[in-house]
Design a protein around this motif. Structure first.
Motif, PDB file in Angstrom:
ATOM      1  N   UNK A 139       0.830  -1.207   0.000  1.00 39.72           N
ATOM      2  CA  UNK A 139       0.000   0.000   0.000  1.00 39.72           C
ATOM      3  C   UNK A 139       0.866   1.260   0.000  1.00 39.72           C
ATOM      4  N   UNK A 140       1.922   1.263   0.821  1.00 40.37           N
ATOM      5  CA  UNK A 140       2.808   2.422   0.874  1.00 40.37           C
ATOM      6  C   UNK A 140       3.541   2.612  -0.460  1.00 40.37           C
ATOM      7  N   UNK A 141       4.072   1.551  -1.005  1.00 39.22           N
ATOM      8  CA  UNK A 141       4.804   1.658  -2.268  1.00 39.22           C
ATOM      9  C   UNK A 141       3.873   2.115  -3.390  1.00 39.22           C
ATOM     10  N   UNK A 142       2.616   1.711  -3.356  1.00 37.36           N
ATOM     11  CA  UNK A 142       1.642   2.104  -4.378  1.00 37.36           C
ATOM     12  C   UNK A 142       1.408   3.616  -4.411  1.00 37.36           C
ATOM     13  N   UNK A 143       1.731   4.326  -3.323  1.00 40.06           N
ATOM     14  CA  UNK A 143       1.578   5.790  -3.310  1.00 40.06           C
ATOM     15  C   UNK A 143       2.619   6.471  -4.194  1.00 40.06           C
ATOM     16  N   UNK A 144       3.708   5.772  -4.506  1.00 35.23           N
ATOM     17  CA  UNK A 144       4.783   6.349  -5.305  1.00 35.23           C
ATOM     18  C   UNK A 144       5.814   7.104  -4.489  1.00 35.23           C
ATOM     19  N   UNK A 145       5.487   7.430  -3.254  1.00 32.90           N
ATOM     20  CA  UNK A 145       6.397   8.213  -2.416  1.00 32.90           C
ATOM     21  C   UNK A 145       7.768   7.561  -2.241  1.00 32.90           C
ATOM     22  N   UNK A 146       7.849   6.257  -1.981  1.00 28.87           N
ATOM     23  CA  UNK A 146       9.158   5.657  -1.737  1.00 28.87           C
ATOM     24  C   UNK A 146      10.110   5.708  -2.927  1.00 28.87           C
ATOM     25  N   UNK A 147       9.583   5.888  -4.123  1.00 25.57           N
ATOM     26  CA  UNK A 147      10.430   5.894  -5.315  1.00 25.57           C
ATOM     27  C   UNK A 147      11.210   7.196  -5.473  1.00 25.57           C
ATOM     28  N   UNK A 148      10.857   8.199  -4.672  1.00 28.88           N
ATOM     29  CA  UNK A 148      11.491   9.509  -4.782  1.00 28.88           C
ATOM     30  C   UNK A 148      12.546   9.756  -3.713  1.00 28.88           C
TER      31      UNK A 148
END
Length: 183
Positions: A137-146
């Motif tokens: 769920x957290x990774x799906x937000x896209x935040x961790x990729x930045x």
């Protein structure tokens, strides 16, 4: 005025919140071309390269110093920058959950007179013991990729960190206590 040699919106926000007048000039440094086996040394090399790449801006008399920064997360002997994709972010989080990592941020401050201050600030981070569903769920937000290490303490990732040992702002990308000392 400080010139920040970084594209990081989190670093800009930290400077704004601390009321430090600044401008931004992205360095364009090829980070993949710089390596070192020790994370604290690596971030210092990256920070210095970024600061040096934009120091010609001193032709502008309003610039008193250039600041270059870079962050990585060291976890179980491995260095984590930004995840390449969602699959890599999920795999990292599965490894990190319930464990400690060390967030290293390199800082290089070069004054208009050419004086250089170089340091790495390290903060230990304890990650929450998340379920696979929480990680996905957290990774799906896209935040961790930045973000270095695949989490943003100042964002949604803040509730996924159980504890810090060291400088809070360092985990966001810039140690304000270090900067205050040298400004």
């Amino acid at each position: 005025m400080l010139l920040l040699a970084s594209a990081s919106p989190a670093r800009r926000r930290l400077l704004e919140q601390a009321a430090i007048p600044h401008r931004v000039q992205v360095s364009g440094v090829d980070e993949d071309a710089i390596s070192h086996p020790e994370p604290a040394q690596l971030v210092q090399l990256l920070a210095r390269a970024k600061a040096q790449a934009v120091r010609d801006a001193f032709r502008d008399a309003s610039i008193s110093a250039v600041l270059g920064c870079d962050s990585v997360l060291a976890f179980e002997g491995e260095v984590f920058g930004k995840p390449a994709d969602a699959a890599e972010a999920i795999e990292r989080w599965r490894r990190m959950r319930g464990a400690w990592g060390a967030l290293h941020t390199g800082h290089c401050l070069i004054s208009a007179a050419g004086e250089e201050r170089l340091a790495a600030v390290t903060t230990r981070v304890l990650f929450a013991n998340l379920s696979d569903a929480e990680i996905e769920s957290y990774v799906a937000t896209g935040e961790p990729l930045q973000c270095a290490g695949g989490f943003a303490l100042e964002g949604r990732g803040g509730c996924l960190v159980e504890r810090l040992d060291g400088c809070f702002s360092n985990v966001i990308g810039l140690s304000l206590p270090w900067l205050r000392q040298w400004l």
